[in-house]
Design a protein around this motif. Structure first.
Motif, PDB file in Angstrom:
ATOM      1  N   ILE A   6      35.025  33.859 -73.064  1.00 46.70           N
ATOM      2  CA  ILE A   6      36.055  34.591 -73.469  1.00 46.70           C
ATOM      3  C   ILE A   6      36.345  35.691 -72.543  1.00 46.70           C
ATOM      4  O   ILE A   6      35.241  36.409 -72.290  1.00 46.70           O
ATOM      5  N   ASN A   7      37.436  35.979 -71.853  1.00 42.85           N
ATOM      6  CA  ASN A   7      37.450  37.004 -70.875  1.00 42.85           C
ATOM      7  C   ASN A   7      38.745  37.944 -70.888  1.00 42.85           C
ATOM      8  O   ASN A   7      39.683  37.433 -71.992  1.00 42.85           O
ATOM      9  N   TYR A   8      38.632  39.205 -70.552  1.00 43.50           N
ATOM     10  CA  TYR A   8      39.531  39.996 -70.791  1.00 43.50           C
ATOM     11  C   TYR A   8      39.660  41.076 -69.555  1.00 43.50           C
ATOM     12  O   TYR A   8      38.835  41.145 -68.844  1.00 43.50           O
ATOM     13  N   ILE A   9      40.879  41.115 -69.208  1.00 40.64           N
ATOM     14  CA  ILE A   9      41.144  42.106 -68.080  1.00 40.64           C
ATOM     15  C   ILE A   9      42.378  43.309 -68.443  1.00 40.64           C
ATOM     16  O   ILE A   9      43.327  43.000 -68.882  1.00 40.64           O
ATOM     17  N   LEU A  10      41.728  44.501 -67.985  1.00 40.55           N
ATOM     18  CA  LEU A  10      42.814  45.360 -68.100  1.00 40.55           C
ATOM     19  C   LEU A  10      43.116  46.145 -66.790  1.00 40.55           C
ATOM     20  O   LEU A  10      41.950  46.704 -66.061  1.00 40.55           O
ATOM     21  N   THR A  11      44.315  46.124 -66.329  1.00 43.03           N
ATOM     22  CA  THR A  11      44.810  46.480 -64.879  1.00 43.03           C
ATOM     23  C   THR A  11      45.906  47.626 -65.105  1.00 43.03           C
ATOM     24  O   THR A  11      46.903  47.401 -65.630  1.00 43.03           O
ATOM     25  N   LEU A  12      45.577  48.791 -64.508  1.00 43.55           N
ATOM     26  CA  LEU A  12      46.409  50.077 -64.673  1.00 43.55           C
ATOM     27  C   LEU A  12      46.787  50.155 -63.168  1.00 43.55           C
ATOM     28  O   LEU A  12      46.059  50.686 -62.381  1.00 43.55           O
ATOM     29  N   THR A  13      48.084  50.298 -62.828  1.00 46.62           N
ATOM     30  CA  THR A  13      48.588  50.298 -61.584  1.00 46.62           C
ATOM     31  C   THR A  13      49.588  51.633 -61.501  1.00 46.62           C
ATOM     32  O   THR A  13      50.401  51.820 -62.619  1.00 46.62           O
ATOM     33  N   ARG A  14      49.550  52.039 -60.422  1.00 43.40           N
ATOM     34  CA  ARG A  14      50.520  53.372 -60.211  1.00 43.40           C
ATOM     35  C   ARG A  14      51.256  53.445 -58.969  1.00 43.40           C
ATOM     36  O   ARG A  14      50.433  53.057 -57.955  1.00 43.40           O
ATOM     37  N   GLY A  15      52.608  53.503 -58.981  1.00 40.24           N
ATOM     38  CA  GLY A  15      53.082  53.318 -57.569  1.00 40.24           C
ATOM     39  C   GLY A  15      53.242  54.910 -57.179  1.00 40.24           C
ATOM     40  O   GLY A  15      53.629  55.807 -57.939  1.00 40.24           O
ATOM     41  N   PHE A  16      52.773  55.307 -56.050  1.00 35.99           N
ATOM     42  CA  PHE A  16      52.912  56.507 -55.299  1.00 35.99           C
ATOM     43  C   PHE A  16      54.299  56.663 -54.528  1.00 35.99           C
ATOM     44  O   PHE A  16      54.678  57.873 -54.784  1.00 35.99           O
ATOM     45  N   ASN A  17      54.737  55.863 -53.831  1.00 36.07           N
ATOM     46  CA  ASN A  17      55.888  55.860 -53.240  1.00 36.07           C
ATOM     47  C   ASN A  17      56.652  54.466 -53.149  1.00 36.07           C
ATOM     48  O   ASN A  17      56.075  53.370 -53.874  1.00 36.07           O
ATOM     49  N   ALA A  18      57.664  54.254 -52.189  1.00 31.59           N
ATOM     50  CA  ALA A  18      58.362  52.835 -52.174  1.00 31.59           C
ATOM     51  C   ALA A  18      57.470  51.869 -51.472  1.00 31.59           C
ATOM     52  O   ALA A  18      57.538  50.694 -51.736  1.00 31.59           O
ATOM     53  N   GLN A  19      56.164  52.402 -50.990  1.00 35.60           N
ATOM     54  CA  GLN A  19      55.357  51.350 -50.222  1.00 35.60           C
ATOM     55  C   GLN A  19      54.018  51.324 -50.964  1.00 35.60           C
ATOM     56  O   GLN A  19      53.356  50.325 -50.645  1.00 35.60           O
ATOM     57  N   TRP A  20      53.547  52.449 -51.218  1.00 37.89           N
ATOM     58  CA  TRP A  20      51.782  52.454 -51.603  1.00 37.89           C
ATOM     59  C   TRP A  20      52.000  52.437 -53.093  1.00 37.89           C
ATOM     60  O   TRP A  20      52.651  53.011 -53.809  1.00 37.89           O
ATOM     61  N   SER A  21      50.736  51.512 -53.453  1.00 36.76           N
ATOM     62  CA  SER A  21      50.533  51.597 -54.957  1.00 36.76           C
ATOM     63  C   SER A  21      49.036  51.645 -54.941  1.00 36.76           C
ATOM     64  O   SER A  21      48.176  51.078 -54.079  1.00 36.76           O
TER      65      SER A  21
END
Length: 322
Positions: A212-227
């Motif tokens: 049993i696996n879980y993954i939590l991923t939190l992503t933030r966009g800094f501008n139009a190109q970088w995240s």
């Protein structure tokens, strides 16, 4: 195993609503994290996601080290409907195991899977957040709708090709050549910059290697190109359980190409794991035709074709009579 069987029943017992997929203006890549996003790439879209990762394994109790590289390739193809995609994934590792004066070169497939993902529900499809012309407070109030996630299901199979020298199971336990895999996927968008993806997976179902696996991923966009992203993954099985933390960033070259980099470290030292990788994602979308949903009371493209064909048939009959 009873808890695993209960989880499988829960995954397939979730009631849901049918909605529509979404082709994004910019590439929608699962990299550099390990989680799978809810949205498909779009009908007729082909997308490749590749990477090379340095891997290091160090076991304090058994006194061994293993260092090498792993290559990854995922191919995603949108078929039939906007919500559906087929996914093939390959991981191949080559490393050197060292224990005292003993050395062994190892190589083989760590993962070879084929499956399909379907977007079941999109809370923002056919929803328009119209501004309130009479209330500044209403326009700037907290949006509870963002807590309703997009929801998708993945079903696939693992295939064993040759021996897997990287397994933590005893050598007398033989891994089967075929095993099913299912994943429940939720994706939340908070404001315009934050995305939370949750995966819950039951892997290698019905085998001694079931996890049993879980993954939590939190992503933030800094501008139009970088995240950037931060991720926590945990897996629980009869032969090995662990947790892994990862961080990384991605740079958008253009709307169809992305490069990424990430590092990860597990929480234990039996063994201790460290990896650092770079990757590239590319989307071929030249053949894509946007699927539009017409508002009630308006003519769709198909309606116009049917109407035009009917008018031609009526004209032919009229000419025949005359």
């Amino acid at each position: 195993m009873k808890s695993i069987q209960a989880l499988l029943v829960l995954l397939f017992g979730i009631s849901s609503q049918i909605s529509f997929g979404q082709f994004t203006d910019e590439i929608n890549s699962n990299r550099p994290g390990k989680s799978m996003m809810a949205f498909a790439v779009g009908k007729t879209i082909i997308q490749t996601e590749t990477g090379v990762t340095y891997v290091s394994e160090d076991h304090n109790l058994l006194d061994y080290q293993a260092k090498g590289f792993m290559g990854e390739l995922a191919i995603r193809y949108g078929v039939w409907k906007e919500e559906l995609e087929i996914i093939g994934e390959i991981q191949y590792q080559n490393d050197k195991l060292t224990s005292g004066s003993y050395e062994e070169s190892r190589n083989g497939f760590k993962q070879l899977t084929l499956g399909a993902k379907y977007l079941i529900y999109d809370p923002f499809k056919n929803f328009e957040d119209k501004p309130n012309l009479y209330s500044w407070k209403a326009n700037h109030s907290f949006k509870w709708r963002q807590f309703i996630p997009a929801f998708a299901m993945y079903a696939g199979a693992n295939f064993k090709v040759g021996d897997n020298p990287f397994s933590y199971a005893p050598s007398d336990i033989i891994e089967p050549s075929f095993s099913p895999k299912v994943t429940a996927i939720a994706q939340n968008h908070f404001g315009g910059r934050w995305v939370l993806v949750t995966n819950l997976t039951y892997d290698k179902i019905g085998t001694d290697f079931a996890t049993i696996n879980y993954i939590l991923t939190l992503t933030r966009g800094f501008n139009a190109q970088w995240s950037g992203f931060i991720e926590n993954q945990g897996y629980m099985g009869d032969y090995y359980s662990d947790g892994v933390m990862r961080i990384g960033a991605a740079f958008l070259f253009d709307k169809h190409m992305q490069v990424d980099a990430s590092i990860g470290k597990n929480l234990k030292d039996t063994p201790g794991l460290f990896n650092a990788g770079i990757g590239f994602s590319w989307r071929f979308a030249d053949q894509y035709e946007e699927v539009k949903i017409a508002k009630p009371g308006t003519e769709t493209k198909m309606d116009k074709k049917v109407k035009k064909k009917a008018e031609k048939e009526a004209k032919k009959r009229k000419d025949a009579v005359e």
